[in-house]
Design a protein around this motif. Sequence first.
Motif, PDB file in Angstrom:
ATOM      1  N   UNK A 136       0.822  -1.209   0.000  1.00  7.53           N
ATOM      2  CA  UNK A 136       0.000   0.000   0.000  1.00  7.53           C
ATOM      3  C   UNK A 136       0.859   1.263   0.000  1.00  7.53           C
ATOM      4  N   UNK A 137       0.266   2.312  -0.479  1.00  9.36           N
ATOM      5  CA  UNK A 137       0.903   3.619  -0.477  1.00  9.36           C
ATOM      6  C   UNK A 137       1.033   4.103   0.960  1.00  9.36           C
ATOM      7  N   UNK A 138       2.167   4.680   1.310  1.00  7.54           N
ATOM      8  CA  UNK A 138       2.421   5.182   2.664  1.00  7.54           C
ATOM      9  C   UNK A 138       2.589   6.697   2.586  1.00  7.54           C
ATOM     10  N   UNK A 139       1.968   7.411   3.523  1.00 12.36           N
ATOM     11  CA  UNK A 139       2.108   8.865   3.552  1.00 12.36           C
ATOM     12  C   UNK A 139       3.569   9.239   3.809  1.00 12.36           C
ATOM     13  N   UNK A 140       3.973  10.433   3.405  1.00 14.38           N
ATOM     14  CA  UNK A 140       5.378  10.824   3.551  1.00 14.38           C
ATOM     15  C   UNK A 140       5.898  10.755   4.990  1.00 14.38           C
ATOM     16  N   UNK A 141       5.030  10.977   5.976  1.00 12.66           N
ATOM     17  CA  UNK A 141       5.477  10.932   7.370  1.00 12.66           C
ATOM     18  C   UNK A 141       5.402   9.535   7.967  1.00 12.66           C
ATOM     19  N   UNK A 142       4.905   8.558   7.192  1.00 10.98           N
ATOM     20  CA  UNK A 142       4.856   7.173   7.643  1.00 10.98           C
ATOM     21  C   UNK A 142       3.742   6.851   8.625  1.00 10.98           C
ATOM     22  N   UNK A 143       2.808   7.765   8.829  1.00 10.77           N
ATOM     23  CA  UNK A 143       1.747   7.531   9.820  1.00 10.77           C
ATOM     24  C   UNK A 143       0.580   6.716   9.281  1.00 10.77           C
ATOM     25  N   UNK A 144       0.358   6.775   7.985  1.00  6.06           N
ATOM     26  CA  UNK A 144      -0.822   6.132   7.402  1.00  6.06           C
ATOM     27  C   UNK A 144      -0.456   5.374   6.134  1.00  6.06           C
TER      28      UNK A 144
ATOM     29  N   UNK B 105      -8.451   6.010   1.134  1.00  4.50           N
ATOM     30  CA  UNK B 105      -8.709   6.310   2.543  1.00  4.50           C
ATOM     31  C   UNK B 105      -7.455   6.076   3.368  1.00  4.50           C
ATOM     32  N   UNK B 106      -7.252   6.951   4.372  1.00  4.44           N
ATOM     33  CA  UNK B 106      -6.112   6.830   5.273  1.00  4.44           C
ATOM     34  C   UNK B 106      -6.412   5.817   6.367  1.00  4.44           C
ATOM     35  N   UNK B 107      -5.444   4.954   6.640  1.00  2.36           N
ATOM     36  CA  UNK B 107      -5.541   3.983   7.734  1.00  2.36           C
ATOM     37  C   UNK B 107      -4.258   4.078   8.540  1.00  2.36           C
ATOM     38  N   UNK B 108      -4.389   4.290   9.843  1.00  2.00           N
ATOM     39  CA  UNK B 108      -3.221   4.470  10.700  1.00  2.00           C
ATOM     40  C   UNK B 108      -2.344   3.221  10.702  1.00  2.00           C
ATOM     41  N   UNK B 109      -1.050   3.427  10.597  1.00  6.45           N
ATOM     42  CA  UNK B 109      -0.085   2.335  10.645  1.00  6.45           C
ATOM     43  C   UNK B 109       0.241   1.999  12.089  1.00  6.45           C
ATOM     44  N   UNK B 110       0.816   0.840  12.277  1.00  2.91           N
ATOM     45  CA  UNK B 110       1.255   0.424  13.605  1.00  2.91           C
ATOM     46  C   UNK B 110       2.405   1.314  14.068  1.00  2.91           C
ATOM     47  N   UNK B 111       2.533   1.406  15.360  1.00  2.00           N
ATOM     48  CA  UNK B 111       3.579   2.200  15.980  1.00  2.00           C
ATOM     49  C   UNK B 111       4.949   1.625  15.599  1.00  2.00           C
ATOM     50  N   UNK B 112       5.791   2.401  14.931  1.00  2.00           N
ATOM     51  CA  UNK B 112       7.097   1.875  14.516  1.00  2.00           C
ATOM     52  C   UNK B 112       8.062   1.683  15.691  1.00  2.00           C
ATOM     53  N   UNK B 113       7.717   2.213  16.857  1.00  2.00           N
ATOM     54  CA  UNK B 113       8.597   2.068  18.020  1.00  2.00           C
ATOM     55  C   UNK B 113       8.369   0.765  18.773  1.00  2.00           C
ATOM     56  N   UNK B 114       7.397  -0.045  18.357  1.00  4.37           N
ATOM     57  CA  UNK B 114       7.191  -1.348  18.998  1.00  4.37           C
ATOM     58  C   UNK B 114       8.386  -2.244  18.714  1.00  4.37           C
TER      59      UNK B 114
ATOM     60  N   UNK C 154       0.364   7.491  18.257  1.00  2.00           N
ATOM     61  CA  UNK C 154       1.696   7.130  18.729  1.00  2.00           C
ATOM     62  C   UNK C 154       2.730   8.212  18.448  1.00  2.00           C
ATOM     63  N   UNK C 155       2.394   9.208  17.653  1.00  4.93           N
ATOM     64  CA  UNK C 155       3.340  10.277  17.394  1.00  4.93           C
ATOM     65  C   UNK C 155       3.189  11.354  18.466  1.00  4.93           C
ATOM     66  N   UNK C 156       4.214  12.179  18.604  1.00  2.85           N
ATOM     67  CA  UNK C 156       4.264  13.102  19.737  1.00  2.85           C
ATOM     68  C   UNK C 156       4.284  14.577  19.345  1.00  2.85           C
TER      69      UNK C 156
ATOM     70  N   UNK D 176      -3.916  15.957   1.265  1.00  2.05           N
ATOM     71  CA  UNK D 176      -4.605  16.126  -0.007  1.00  2.05           C
ATOM     72  C   UNK D 176      -3.718  16.591  -1.142  1.00  2.05           C
ATOM     73  N   UNK D 177      -2.897  17.593  -0.897  1.00  5.90           N
ATOM     74  CA  UNK D 177      -2.026  18.109  -1.960  1.00  5.90           C
ATOM     75  C   UNK D 177      -1.020  17.039  -2.389  1.00  5.90           C
ATOM     76  N   UNK D 178      -0.420  16.367  -1.426  1.00  5.81           N
ATOM     77  CA  UNK D 178       0.516  15.287  -1.735  1.00  5.81           C
ATOM     78  C   UNK D 178      -0.184  14.193  -2.531  1.00  5.81           C
ATOM     79  N   UNK D 179      -1.352  13.765  -2.057  1.00  2.19           N
ATOM     80  CA  UNK D 179      -2.079  12.673  -2.689  1.00  2.19           C
ATOM     81  C   UNK D 179      -2.526  13.045  -4.104  1.00  2.19           C
ATOM     82  N   UNK D 180      -3.019  14.278  -4.251  1.00  2.00           N
ATOM     83  CA  UNK D 180      -3.470  14.728  -5.566  1.00  2.00           C
ATOM     84  C   UNK D 180      -2.344  14.856  -6.573  1.00  2.00           C
ATOM     85  N   UNK D 181      -1.122  15.038  -6.105  1.00  2.51           N
ATOM     86  CA  UNK D 181       0.012  15.195  -7.001  1.00  2.51           C
ATOM     87  C   UNK D 181       0.671  13.902  -7.423  1.00  2.51           C
TER      88      UNK D 181
END
Length: 117
Positions: free
Chosen positions: A5-13, A19-28, A80-82, A99-104
């Motif tokens: 799946x496509x991952x947002x630039x910050x790795x959160x979704x 549709x955005x779906x939250x990813x698991x906490x990478x600090x686990x 999980x982000x701070x 939206x801008x990232x996704x649309x581009x």
Amino acid sequence: MREPPLVTPDGRYIVVRGRLWRRANPDLTDADRTGLVAALMAARRGVRKALAASDAAALATARASVDAAKIGLGERGPVWWTDGAPDQNRRLAHNSSYGEWYGGLAPPPAGAVLDRR
């Protein structure tokens, strides 16, 4: 084989069908993640079994177990982000701060799990 799946630039979704779906906490730790994923899969099997048996009590218990595992993974519950950024889980990507990232992005290949609705 399906593309990841496509991952947002910050790795959160991840983005699935737009549709955005939250990813698991990478600090686990790997051990924690493995245990929680095993618990999640067992709980999902419990949901399937309870549905097949029309057992409302077992279904409620299994669904609570799914929820607990997803909270443990960081996919539900507190973020999980701070940095104070709001949770945008389940929002359409084009209606979010992404939206801008996704649309581009380039159009997805035929048969991809992405949807730009």
